[in-house]
Design a protein around this motif. Structure first.
Motif, mmCIF file in Angstrom:
data_model
loop_
_atom_site.group_PDB
_atom_site.id
_atom_site.type_symbol
_atom_site.label_atom_id
_atom_site.label_comp_id
_atom_site.label_asym_id
_atom_site.label_seq_id
_atom_site.Cartn_x
_atom_site.Cartn_y
_atom_site.Cartn_z
ATOM 1 N N TYR A 42 -1.859 2.346 13.358
ATOM 2 C CA TYR A 42 -0.938 3.117 12.526
ATOM 3 C C TYR A 42 0.346 3.489 13.253
ATOM 4 C CZ TYR A 42 -2.691 7.381 14.885
ATOM 5 O OH TYR A 42 -3.029 8.345 15.817
ATOM 6 N N VAL A 110 -0.598 2.122 3.015
ATOM 7 C CA VAL A 110 -1.633 1.242 3.570
ATOM 8 C C VAL A 110 -1.159 -0.193 3.372
ATOM 9 C CG1 VAL A 110 -4.058 0.598 3.535
ATOM 10 C CG2 VAL A 110 -3.385 2.938 2.925
ATOM 11 N N GLN A 111 -0.940 -0.891 4.484
ATOM 12 C CA GLN A 111 -0.361 -2.226 4.406
ATOM 13 C C GLN A 111 -1.430 -3.313 4.357
ATOM 14 O OE1 GLN A 111 2.371 -2.167 7.857
ATOM 15 N NE2 GLN A 111 4.036 -2.226 6.371
ATOM 16 N N GLY A 112 -1.062 -4.427 3.728
ATOM 17 C CA GLY A 112 -1.933 -5.590 3.662
ATOM 18 C C GLY A 112 -1.637 -6.591 4.747
ATOM 19 N N HIS A 113 -1.031 -6.128 5.838
ATOM 20 C CA HIS A 113 -0.732 -6.971 6.996
ATOM 21 C C HIS A 113 -0.598 -6.050 8.198
ATOM 22 C CE1 HIS A 113 3.459 -5.589 6.827
ATOM 23 N NE2 HIS A 113 3.404 -5.810 5.523
ATOM 24 N N ILE A 115 0.874 -3.826 11.349
ATOM 25 C CA ILE A 115 1.996 -2.883 11.403
ATOM 26 C C ILE A 115 3.141 -3.385 12.273
ATOM 27 C CG2 ILE A 115 0.557 -0.872 10.916
ATOM 28 C CD1 ILE A 115 0.686 -0.218 13.934
ATOM 29 N N SER A 140 -2.870 0.233 8.881
ATOM 30 C CA SER A 140 -3.451 -1.058 8.532
ATOM 31 C C SER A 140 -4.728 -1.269 9.323
ATOM 32 C CB SER A 140 -2.463 -2.184 8.844
ATOM 33 O OG SER A 140 -3.071 -3.457 8.682
ATOM 34 N N GLN A 141 -5.667 -1.986 8.737
ATOM 35 C CA GLN A 141 -6.890 -2.352 9.428
ATOM 36 C C GLN A 141 -6.755 -3.671 10.175
ATOM 37 O OE1 GLN A 141 -8.519 -3.104 5.270
ATOM 38 N NE2 GLN A 141 -10.084 -4.081 6.512
ATOM 39 N N THR A 152 -5.956 -10.526 2.541
ATOM 40 C CA THR A 152 -5.734 -9.237 3.207
ATOM 41 C C THR A 152 -5.420 -8.121 2.210
ATOM 42 O OG1 THR A 152 -3.402 -9.805 3.617
ATOM 43 C CG2 THR A 152 -4.973 -10.246 5.394
ATOM 44 N N ARG A 156 -7.097 -4.480 1.836
ATOM 45 C CA ARG A 156 -6.269 -3.275 1.904
ATOM 46 C C ARG A 156 -6.695 -2.252 0.847
ATOM 47 N NH1 ARG A 156 -0.908 -3.002 -0.036
ATOM 48 N NH2 ARG A 156 -1.671 -4.171 -1.823
#
Length: 249
Positions: A42, A110-113, A115, A140-141, A152, A156
């Motif tokens: 993050y 919350v991003q799908g890629h 950071i 993001s994970q 992704t 997310r």
């Protein structure tokens, strides 16, 4: 020819951090769901205020009415000290984040890629910067340099749903990722709030309400009445030895 100016990550250099599910700062709401990721990367700050949070989501191709409803809902949520989570996508998500910031509230993207990769969509680069520098967070994970892919973004949705007490879906077709988030939120045992206008227009939404997996709402008071108080969990500040800073990622 002069070189292109560095992006805001390089210019401002906000610390890139990682938090694991074993750390006190890991989002408490997310910790409670079975498919939580083991760690999150993050930018910005995780906060105790995120315990009392709602995800406001919807389609990228939103109508003007939908954008207006998302704006009003986010503004009224932060007025009630509720943090707004969303997915930093065009349309409803962007409007939800922006309205929360304009109202002086807290929002988390919350991003799908990863950071450290370019913000997708590129149009939301400045919004991501604003979220971080307002005291919110972009998380993001996925490994920091990971690029967006078709798989992704569904993953997310798990984090967006799990990090909040519930999800409000403003507008979403049967093929929308926001519909997927409603399903995931129901599986998580979270509140699923579907706007009355959505229920009237989309059969999937009407079925979720009829099946008791979601509730129909028209105002923020409908949401707050079911939200109640935040869980009695505590998120302690992360001690220095618990924070890992990835300045070179």
């Amino acid at each position: 020819m002069s070189a292109s100016p560095p992006n805001w990550r390089a210019r401002r250099r906000p610390a890139r951090r990682i938090v694991t599910v074993l750390d006190d700062a890991y989002p408490a709401n997310l910790r409670a769901v079975p498919d939580r990721p083991p760690f999150l990367f993050y930018l910005g700050e995780l906060a105790h205020a995120d315990l009392r949070s709602v995800a406001v989501v919807g389609t990228r191709g939103a109508t003007e009415d939908g954008l207006s409803r998302a704006r009003r809902m986010s503004k009224e949520l932060v007025a009630a000290d509720v943090a707004v989570f969303s997915g930093l996508a065009l349309g409803i998500d962007t409007t939800a984040h922006t309205a929360a910031l304009d109202a002086g509230g807290r929002t988390v993207a919350v991003q799908g890629h990863g950071i450290a990769s370019k913000v997708y969509p590129a149009a939301d680069e400045r919004l991501a910067q604003r979220i971080v520098h307002s005291g919110g967070a972009v998380l993001s994970q996925f490994w920091p340099q990971s690029r967006p892919t078709t798989w992704t973004f569904p993953r997310r949705n798990v984090v967006t749903s799990g990090s909040a007490l519930g999800s409000i879906v403003i507008e979403a077709s049967r093929t929308s990722g926001a519909k997927m988030q409603a399903r995931i939120a129901a599986e998580h045992g979270k509140h699923v709030f579907l706007l009355r206008s959505l229920v009237a227009q989309e059969s999937w939404a009407a079925k979720m309400v009829a099946d008791g997996r979601a509730v129909e709402v028209s105002t923020v008071d409908d949401v707050l009445a079911r939200l109640g108080s935040a869980p009695a969990q505590q998120v302690k500040p992360v001690e220095p030895y618990q924070q890992l800073t990835f300045g070179g990622l």
